[in-house]
Write a protein that holds these residues in place. Structure first.
Motif, PDB file in Angstrom:
ATOM      1  N   LEU A 140     -66.572  43.717 -62.982  1.00 29.97           N
ATOM      2  CA  LEU A 140     -65.224  44.243 -62.705  1.00 29.97           C
ATOM      3  C   LEU A 140     -65.236  45.142 -61.468  1.00 29.97           C
ATOM      4  O   LEU A 140     -64.284  45.145 -60.684  1.00 29.97           O
ATOM      5  CB  LEU A 140     -64.672  45.005 -63.915  1.00 29.97           C
ATOM      6  CG  LEU A 140     -63.955  44.117 -64.931  1.00 29.97           C
ATOM      7  CD1 LEU A 140     -64.947  43.387 -65.819  1.00 29.97           C
ATOM      8  CD2 LEU A 140     -62.991  44.913 -65.761  1.00 29.97           C
ATOM      9  N   VAL A 141     -66.330  45.890 -61.312  1.00 30.66           N
ATOM     10  CA  VAL A 141     -66.454  46.755 -60.121  1.00 30.66           C
ATOM     11  C   VAL A 141     -66.568  45.880 -58.878  1.00 30.66           C
ATOM     12  O   VAL A 141     -65.908  46.124 -57.862  1.00 30.66           O
ATOM     13  CB  VAL A 141     -67.667  47.698 -60.270  1.00 30.66           C
ATOM     14  CG1 VAL A 141     -67.914  48.456 -58.980  1.00 30.66           C
ATOM     15  CG2 VAL A 141     -67.456  48.665 -61.429  1.00 30.66           C
ATOM     16  N   ALA A 142     -67.386  44.829 -58.980  1.00 21.78           N
ATOM     17  CA  ALA A 142     -67.549  43.926 -57.833  1.00 21.78           C
ATOM     18  C   ALA A 142     -66.216  43.259 -57.490  1.00 21.78           C
ATOM     19  O   ALA A 142     -65.840  43.143 -56.319  1.00 21.78           O
ATOM     20  CB  ALA A 142     -68.603  42.873 -58.145  1.00 21.78           C
ATOM     21  N   GLN A 143     -65.470  42.858 -58.539  1.00 22.02           N
ATOM     22  CA  GLN A 143     -64.185  42.184 -58.318  1.00 22.02           C
ATOM     23  C   GLN A 143     -63.167  43.126 -57.665  1.00 22.02           C
ATOM     24  O   GLN A 143     -62.295  42.709 -56.921  1.00 22.02           O
ATOM     25  CB  GLN A 143     -63.643  41.690 -59.664  1.00 22.02           C
ATOM     26  CG  GLN A 143     -62.359  40.909 -59.589  1.00 22.02           C
ATOM     27  CD  GLN A 143     -62.522  39.561 -58.895  1.00 22.02           C
ATOM     28  OE1 GLN A 143     -63.551  38.909 -59.058  1.00 22.02           O
ATOM     29  NE2 GLN A 143     -61.547  39.175 -58.100  1.00 22.02           N
ATOM     30  N   ASP A 144     -63.314  44.415 -57.962  1.00 18.49           N
ATOM     31  CA  ASP A 144     -62.341  45.406 -57.491  1.00 18.49           C
ATOM     32  C   ASP A 144     -62.798  46.067 -56.181  1.00 18.49           C
ATOM     33  O   ASP A 144     -62.433  47.208 -55.901  1.00 18.49           O
ATOM     34  CB  ASP A 144     -62.143  46.466 -58.583  1.00 18.49           C
ATOM     35  CG  ASP A 144     -60.768  47.114 -58.512  1.00 18.49           C
ATOM     36  OD1 ASP A 144     -59.996  46.780 -57.596  1.00 18.49           O
ATOM     37  OD2 ASP A 144     -60.474  47.973 -59.367  1.00 18.49           O
ATOM     38  N   GLY A 145     -63.609  45.383 -55.429  1.00 17.30           N
ATOM     39  CA  GLY A 145     -64.025  45.897 -54.119  1.00 17.30           C
ATOM     40  C   GLY A 145     -64.938  47.106 -54.216  1.00 17.30           C
ATOM     41  O   GLY A 145     -64.939  47.954 -53.322  1.00 17.30           O
ATOM     42  N   GLY A 146     -65.688  47.189 -55.312  1.00 21.59           N
ATOM     43  CA  GLY A 146     -66.658  48.280 -55.440  1.00 21.59           C
ATOM     44  C   GLY A 146     -66.070  49.544 -56.035  1.00 21.59           C
ATOM     45  O   GLY A 146     -66.727  50.584 -56.031  1.00 21.59           O
TER      46      GLY A 146
END
Lengths: 232, 192
Positions: A81-87
């Motif tokens: 989810l962090v990766a999907q949300d641009g970090g």
């Protein structure tokens, strides 16, 4: 090292009986744990569960529950989810305040892990479902209610004014009465809409044992999330 | 204090160990792991405003446009001031009141249409932050205020018109009565 092999994440739990070698690892880690994790947590007047010991986990682990959800455990940089949300790591205000307080008191872990449960079956490479903090959802709902009530008050005042203005303006009065009725219905609908069951993200802070590769973990934050119907 | 005997992460027990997604770029805060983590912390993106709030705003805009229409239908101030119909009561004050609200027609209509675009943009973008909610809520109040101005101006016009009409009727009645008296007196005079 044998004891650490038995601590692997693919093993069943709880496996590790009190063992002098594991206790020795914890003994070695007690000072950095105290200085870098538990001390700052205590200074922040926060409760932390006792630390637990594992061997170093893989960057991302996933398993599926019989409730139809997916459990993920990942380094925060590898959290889907962090990766999907641009970090970006999303957390409600109260949790951010708590984590900020820990930072002020000098918490300094070697690793930060996020454990989370998401609805449905998620496979790496797929877009993970979007989640929203329950606290944020509740705050937002109450804010929406307040705004709907303020709008409804405007129509109620308008209705009063038009009654004062006189019965000749039946059409306009009718429009405002209808607007009032719509608004009251809307407030009821927003107030009664149930929120989904919460799923917990948990943030773990870990300290490495350089000699054995073991990691001592403690929970530093946990909150509820609910599925967010919007796409990314 | 420490317990050696449980597995962490528990939720990953018997799970698949998978290739993780590529790590995102640094948060820019540098320093420790915790500082980087903190640099990435954000509030959740607010959900879009409820549709009902949008309807309220649209009703508010409708009232605003309706108010502009009602104000546009008012007779012009100079027509009232120059006319003889309302000569008895409130002619100059009504003319000046109508003149002062006359300037609201175009701004109200323009503002209403811009707000309508704003409401559409908020819902298309799904922007649910507090400023958007305040913007939407304000429209119902602005609509009611605009409609109140238009309606009360019309009520004022009607009151002045009715008052003057009543006076005209009274004047007419007085003339007729005077005429009748005059005829009666004339009749009495001629009869004598």
């Amino acid at each position: 090292m044998e004891i650490l092999d038995r601590l692997g994440p693919t093993e069943g739990a709880p496996l590790l009986r009190p063992d002098p070698r594991a206790l020795a690892v914890l003994d070695d880690l007690s000072r950095p744990l105290e200085e870098r994790l538990l001390g700052p947590i205590a200074k922040a007047r926060d409760d932390a569960p006792p630390p637990v010991l594992t061997k170093r986990p893989a960057p991302l682990e996933v398993c599926y529950t019989d409730r139809g959800t997916t459990l993920m455990a990942a380094d925060y940089l590898h959290d889907p989810l962090v990766a999907q949300d641009g970090g970006l790591v999303r957390a409600p205000k109260s949790v951010r305040r708590k984590l900020k307080k820990l930072e002020r008191h000098g918490i300094d872990p070697d690793r930060l892990w996020i454990l989370r449960e998401v609805p449905g079956v998620w496979h790496p490479g797929e877009t993970p479902p979007r989640m929203m903090g329950r606290e944020t959802a509740e705050t937002t709902r109450s804010k929406h209610l307040q705004h709907l009530q303020v709008g409804a008050a405007a129509f109620a005042v308008g209705k009063g004014l038009l009654y004062v203005a006189g019965g000749a303006l039946v059409v306009a009065t009718g429009a405002v009465v209808a607007a009032s009725a719509i608004t009251v219905g809307a407030i009821g609908a927003v107030a009664m809409a149930p929120l989904a069951d919460g799923l917990d993200p948990i943030v773990l802070a870990g300290i490495d044992d350089p000699k054995t590769g073991a990691v001592a973990w403690t929970v530093i934050a946990a909150w509820d999330e609910i599925p967010d119907g919007r796409g990314w | 204090m420490a317990v050696a005997g449980e597995l962490v992460p528990r939720t990953a027990l018997r799970g698949e160990v998978l290739p993780p997604p590529a790590p995102p770029p640094s948060s820019g805060r540098g320093g420790s792991v915790y500082a980087d983590f903190m640099g990435r912390l954000r509030e959740y993106v607010a959900p879009p405003p409820p549709g009902e709030l949008g309807w309220q705003a649209i009703i508010g805009v409708g009232m605003m446009l309706g108010a502009a229409g009602l104000l546009a239908l008012l007779p012009a101030g100079h027509t009232i001031a120059d006319g003889r119909l309302l000569k008895w009561v409130g002619q100059s004050s009504l003319a000046s009141a109508v003149d002062s609200v006359d300037g609201l027609v175009e701004p109200l209509a323009l503002f209403g249409m811009v707000v309508l675009l704003g409401v559409a943009a908020i819902y298309i973008a799904g922007w649910g932050a507090t400023p958007a909610l305040v913007f939407l809520t304000a429209q119902s109040w602005l609509g009611v205020a605009a409609l109140a101005v238009a309606v009360f101006t019309w009520v004022y016009v009607l009151v002045i018109f009715v008052a003057n009409l009543l006076i005209w009727i009274l004047v007419g009645v007085a003339i007729v009565v005077a005429f009748i008296f005059a005829l009666i007196i004339l009749g009495l005079f001629l009869g004598s």
